[in-house]
Design a protein around this motif. Sequence first.
Motif, PDB file in Angstrom:
ATOM      1  N   VAL A 144       0.828  -1.205   0.000  1.00  0.00           N
ATOM      2  CA  VAL A 144       0.000   0.000   0.000  1.00  0.00           C
ATOM      3  C   VAL A 144       0.863   1.257   0.000  1.00  0.00           C
ATOM      4  O   VAL A 144       1.802   1.374   0.790  1.00  0.00           O
ATOM      5  CB  VAL A 144      -0.927   0.020   1.231  1.00  0.00           C
ATOM      6  CG1 VAL A 144      -1.845   1.239   1.207  1.00  0.00           C
ATOM      7  CG2 VAL A 144      -1.744  -1.269   1.325  1.00  0.00           C
ATOM      8  N   ASN A 145       0.512   2.196  -0.876  1.00  0.00           N
ATOM      9  CA  ASN A 145       1.082   3.540  -0.831  1.00  0.00           C
ATOM     10  C   ASN A 145       0.036   4.464  -0.238  1.00  0.00           C
ATOM     11  O   ASN A 145      -1.067   4.599  -0.762  1.00  0.00           O
ATOM     12  CB  ASN A 145       1.470   4.014  -2.237  1.00  0.00           C
ATOM     13  CG  ASN A 145       2.059   5.415  -2.228  1.00  0.00           C
ATOM     14  OD1 ASN A 145       1.351   6.402  -2.108  1.00  0.00           O
ATOM     15  ND2 ASN A 145       3.377   5.496  -2.377  1.00  0.00           N
ATOM     16  N   MET A 146       0.375   5.091   0.897  1.00  0.00           N
ATOM     17  CA  MET A 146      -0.541   6.007   1.580  1.00  0.00           C
ATOM     18  C   MET A 146      -0.045   7.425   1.368  1.00  0.00           C
ATOM     19  O   MET A 146       0.990   7.813   1.900  1.00  0.00           O
ATOM     20  CB  MET A 146      -0.547   5.701   3.080  1.00  0.00           C
ATOM     21  CG  MET A 146      -1.339   4.481   3.475  1.00  0.00           C
ATOM     22  SD  MET A 146      -3.085   4.849   3.673  1.00  0.00           S
ATOM     23  CE  MET A 146      -3.012   6.149   4.882  1.00  0.00           C
ATOM     24  N   GLU A 147      -0.762   8.195   0.578  1.00  0.00           N
ATOM     25  CA  GLU A 147      -0.380   9.591   0.369  1.00  0.00           C
ATOM     26  C   GLU A 147      -1.339  10.490   1.123  1.00  0.00           C
ATOM     27  O   GLU A 147      -2.559  10.398   0.956  1.00  0.00           O
ATOM     28  CB  GLU A 147      -0.395   9.937  -1.118  1.00  0.00           C
ATOM     29  CG  GLU A 147       0.121  11.348  -1.394  1.00  0.00           C
ATOM     30  CD  GLU A 147      -0.638  12.064  -2.480  1.00  0.00           C
ATOM     31  OE1 GLU A 147      -0.866  13.283  -2.311  1.00  0.00           O
ATOM     32  OE2 GLU A 147      -1.031  11.426  -3.472  1.00  0.00           O
ATOM     33  N   ALA A 180       0.030  -5.407   6.465  1.00  0.00           N
ATOM     34  CA  ALA A 180       0.265  -4.800   5.156  1.00  0.00           C
ATOM     35  C   ALA A 180       1.672  -4.211   5.085  1.00  0.00           C
ATOM     36  O   ALA A 180       2.261  -3.834   6.103  1.00  0.00           O
ATOM     37  CB  ALA A 180      -0.772  -3.715   4.876  1.00  0.00           C
ATOM     38  N   ASP A 181       2.188  -4.133   3.873  1.00  0.00           N
ATOM     39  CA  ASP A 181       3.461  -3.462   3.595  1.00  0.00           C
ATOM     40  C   ASP A 181       3.110  -2.041   3.168  1.00  0.00           C
ATOM     41  O   ASP A 181       2.629  -1.813   2.065  1.00  0.00           O
ATOM     42  CB  ASP A 181       4.210  -4.206   2.484  1.00  0.00           C
ATOM     43  CG  ASP A 181       5.547  -3.571   2.139  1.00  0.00           C
ATOM     44  OD1 ASP A 181       5.897  -2.543   2.749  1.00  0.00           O
ATOM     45  OD2 ASP A 181       6.242  -4.094   1.250  1.00  0.00           O
ATOM     46  N   VAL A 182       3.326  -1.075   4.064  1.00  0.00           N
ATOM     47  CA  VAL A 182       2.820   0.282   3.874  1.00  0.00           C
ATOM     48  C   VAL A 182       3.968   1.268   3.696  1.00  0.00           C
ATOM     49  O   VAL A 182       4.940   1.249   4.451  1.00  0.00           O
ATOM     50  CB  VAL A 182       1.951   0.724   5.067  1.00  0.00           C
ATOM     51  CG1 VAL A 182       1.390   2.123   4.837  1.00  0.00           C
ATOM     52  CG2 VAL A 182       0.823  -0.268   5.309  1.00  0.00           C
ATOM     53  N   THR A 183       3.834   2.141   2.710  1.00  0.00           N
ATOM     54  CA  THR A 183       4.744   3.265   2.527  1.00  0.00           C
ATOM     55  C   THR A 183       3.926   4.547   2.637  1.00  0.00           C
ATOM     56  O   THR A 183       2.978   4.757   1.880  1.00  0.00           O
ATOM     57  CB  THR A 183       5.432   3.217   1.149  1.00  0.00           C
ATOM     58  OG1 THR A 183       6.265   2.054   1.088  1.00  0.00           O
ATOM     59  CG2 THR A 183       6.283   4.458   0.918  1.00  0.00           C
ATOM     60  N   SER A 184       4.278   5.387   3.602  1.00  0.00           N
ATOM     61  CA  SER A 184       3.591   6.672   3.738  1.00  0.00           C
ATOM     62  C   SER A 184       4.347   7.707   2.903  1.00  0.00           C
ATOM     63  O   SER A 184       5.576   7.768   2.931  1.00  0.00           O
ATOM     64  CB  SER A 184       3.519   7.103   5.203  1.00  0.00           C
ATOM     65  OG  SER A 184       4.813   7.218   5.764  1.00  0.00           O
ATOM     66  N   PHE A 345       3.445  -0.552  -6.105  1.00  0.00           N
ATOM     67  CA  PHE A 345       2.325  -0.407  -5.175  1.00  0.00           C
ATOM     68  C   PHE A 345       1.037  -0.875  -5.853  1.00  0.00           C
ATOM     69  O   PHE A 345       0.498  -0.198  -6.735  1.00  0.00           O
ATOM     70  CB  PHE A 345       2.187   1.040  -4.713  1.00  0.00           C
ATOM     71  CG  PHE A 345       3.358   1.526  -3.912  1.00  0.00           C
ATOM     72  CD1 PHE A 345       3.614   1.015  -2.653  1.00  0.00           C
ATOM     73  CD2 PHE A 345       4.227   2.476  -4.430  1.00  0.00           C
ATOM     74  CE1 PHE A 345       4.709   1.448  -1.916  1.00  0.00           C
ATOM     75  CE2 PHE A 345       5.320   2.920  -3.704  1.00  0.00           C
ATOM     76  CZ  PHE A 345       5.561   2.398  -2.448  1.00  0.00           C
ATOM     77  N   SER A 346       0.550  -2.026  -5.442  1.00  0.00           N
ATOM     78  CA  SER A 346      -0.690  -2.551  -6.014  1.00  0.00           C
ATOM     79  C   SER A 346      -1.904  -1.777  -5.516  1.00  0.00           C
ATOM     80  O   SER A 346      -2.943  -1.756  -6.170  1.00  0.00           O
ATOM     81  CB  SER A 346      -0.845  -4.035  -5.673  1.00  0.00           C
ATOM     82  OG  SER A 346      -0.800  -4.229  -4.265  1.00  0.00           O
ATOM     83  N   GLU A 347      -1.771  -1.115  -4.363  1.00  0.00           N
ATOM     84  CA  GLU A 347      -2.870  -0.326  -3.814  1.00  0.00           C
ATOM     85  C   GLU A 347      -2.364   1.083  -3.522  1.00  0.00           C
ATOM     86  O   GLU A 347      -1.360   1.261  -2.837  1.00  0.00           O
ATOM     87  CB  GLU A 347      -3.420  -0.977  -2.547  1.00  0.00           C
ATOM     88  CG  GLU A 347      -4.005  -2.364  -2.785  1.00  0.00           C
ATOM     89  CD  GLU A 347      -4.371  -3.079  -1.509  1.00  0.00           C
ATOM     90  OE1 GLU A 347      -5.022  -2.454  -0.654  1.00  0.00           O
ATOM     91  OE2 GLU A 347      -4.011  -4.262  -1.366  1.00  0.00           O
ATOM     92  N   LYS A 348      -3.073   2.054  -4.064  1.00  0.00           N
ATOM     93  CA  LYS A 348      -2.710   3.451  -3.848  1.00  0.00           C
ATOM     94  C   LYS A 348      -3.858   4.132  -3.121  1.00  0.00           C
ATOM     95  O   LYS A 348      -4.981   4.177  -3.618  1.00  0.00           O
ATOM     96  CB  LYS A 348      -2.438   4.184  -5.162  1.00  0.00           C
ATOM     97  CG  LYS A 348      -1.336   3.565  -6.026  1.00  0.00           C
ATOM     98  CD  LYS A 348      -1.933   2.631  -7.036  1.00  0.00           C
ATOM     99  CE  LYS A 348      -0.927   2.089  -8.015  1.00  0.00           C
ATOM    100  NZ  LYS A 348      -1.457   0.904  -8.751  1.00  0.00           N
ATOM    101  N   VAL A 349      -3.587   4.639  -1.945  1.00  0.00           N
ATOM    102  CA  VAL A 349      -4.605   5.298  -1.138  1.00  0.00           C
ATOM    103  C   VAL A 349      -4.301   6.794  -1.116  1.00  0.00           C
ATOM    104  O   VAL A 349      -3.196   7.198  -0.756  1.00  0.00           O
ATOM    105  CB  VAL A 349      -4.636   4.744   0.297  1.00  0.00           C
ATOM    106  CG1 VAL A 349      -5.726   5.435   1.112  1.00  0.00           C
ATOM    107  CG2 VAL A 349      -4.868   3.233   0.286  1.00  0.00           C
TER     108      VAL A 349
END
Length: 568
Positions: A144-147, A180-184, A345-349
């Motif tokens: 997940v990419n959390m922007e 989850a594997d999260v990148t903020s 990033f398969s999921e972009k938030v």
Amino acid sequence: MLSGHCARPDCPGPSATHYPGRVTPEELKTAIAAALDAYSSSSGRDIVPPAVLVVERPKNRDHGDWASNVALQTAKAAGMPPRELAEGLAAVLREHDGIDAVDVAGPGFLNITLSAAAAGALAADIVAAGHDYGRGSAMAGHVVNMEFVSANPTGPLHLGHTRWAALGDAIARVLTAAGADVTSEYYINDAGSQMNVFADSVIARMKGRDVPEGGYPGQYIADIAEVIATDQPALADSCDDATREEVRTRAYDLQLQDIKDTLTEFDVHFDVWFSESSLHDSGALGSAVERLREQGHVYDDNGAVWLRTTDFGDDKDRVLIRSDGAPTYFAADAAYYLDKKDRGFSEKVYLLGADHHGYVGRLKAIAAAAGDDPDTNIEVLIGQLIKVNGAKLSKRAGNIIELRDLVRWLGRDALRYSLARIPADSPLTLDPEVLRSASNDNPVFYVQYAHARACGVERNALTAGIDASVFDASTLSHPTEAALLAGLADFPRVVAQAAQLREPHRIARYLESLAGLFHKWYDSCRVTPLADDEPGAVHGSRLVLDRATAQVLSNGLELLGVSAPERM
């Protein structure tokens, strides 16, 4: 912030593997699956276990410790009434060492009551797990990419950014806790005309003039100008294009550092600071247009380049490149999305403000045009505005309420907790009088006080010679102990659900409920015996339960970015 309970590292505690009859939720699922198999063999029925076997806490505690709808899930395929299947499973489960009772309710629900020993053993499990209790694998495999926040680097962070700073960081923490594997990520809007307006405002102040019309007001502009003029006095006497570029770069660096320092003070940290200008400098915008053209969604009309977003539900097609050759902000949005995709990033938030509803359709259209599934590969969360009664405009910024001022006025813990405990899509007005009060009306105080009280209980118990290694789970039989243990057992489920729904307010509300259960237990059960009583197994067992509660309160507060004080 504490990462574990408040016991001394050298304090002995029970081993989580010493107690027969223990039944964790996962072990109960295994027991139910085994009961299905046993009943299938004895009845001659072909009963296939469900893909997901559900075990959950009943809303009414009178209905037992755990409930399952497994009979309703499997009865039809087995060719029998659900209640008949439930009765057969109940008979098998009643033979389990850790189960006291199994009742069949309604059309075939199983209500299961554990023995006191099986329920109480959870306290030892929690103490043994420590910081890891509540963490799980519900979101394992999700990258997940959390922007979030992503404010323009042309001024201080203000009230409008405060909610997403707290919520975005809490969501990232909860997702990580769920596996989850999260990148903020912070997207720095450092391209476009606003950066030139910013530079011109600073230059005007360096020359002792008012900022130009449409420029940025506020003392912070004068402060930046003073720093630059002091470090590089020659810049104040020059006004050519090179000077403007140099001032722009220096002012940008100073303002971005101010933003980073403010977020650090708020205990919000980003893994990636992504510069919008890097997309322009690297040629990524042109590359993005060509990639989307290859997908068949780009067309030319009247000299401009368009993305056919109406194919994916947008209300109109969007311009990528204007007829004069200048890229639009939408082109940068498309290039940025593709960059995230290329980084794996398969999921972009995306966490956006209340005035960004129009972005939802166009961002999802970009995802679809890029070959992604807009229902799974992108998620856009819209937050409502907040108000703070009595908040004053910043003297430094001139016309806004600064995040830095809010943190120093209300306190980081109170601000972060209050922002996290209300759903993002609900408007919120904060009452400073409540947030600054040391009373049960203040939710963060109520929860933090429960943790501090649990730590105080432990200090007193250790002084009195209570031995936590003398543990008998069956002694934790008081009704308030059963309720507290049930609350502690629910924490992993709450964390998983909060992660899956992107709703950290569920953690806050859970902590308030747990604090209430703990306070009731504290009023009813003594960990330290009265002066005339000898310490026994019940006191050691209650000390373990006290430690377990402190641990869960600490773990939950950490997920919200809030400290867990040992004294208040």
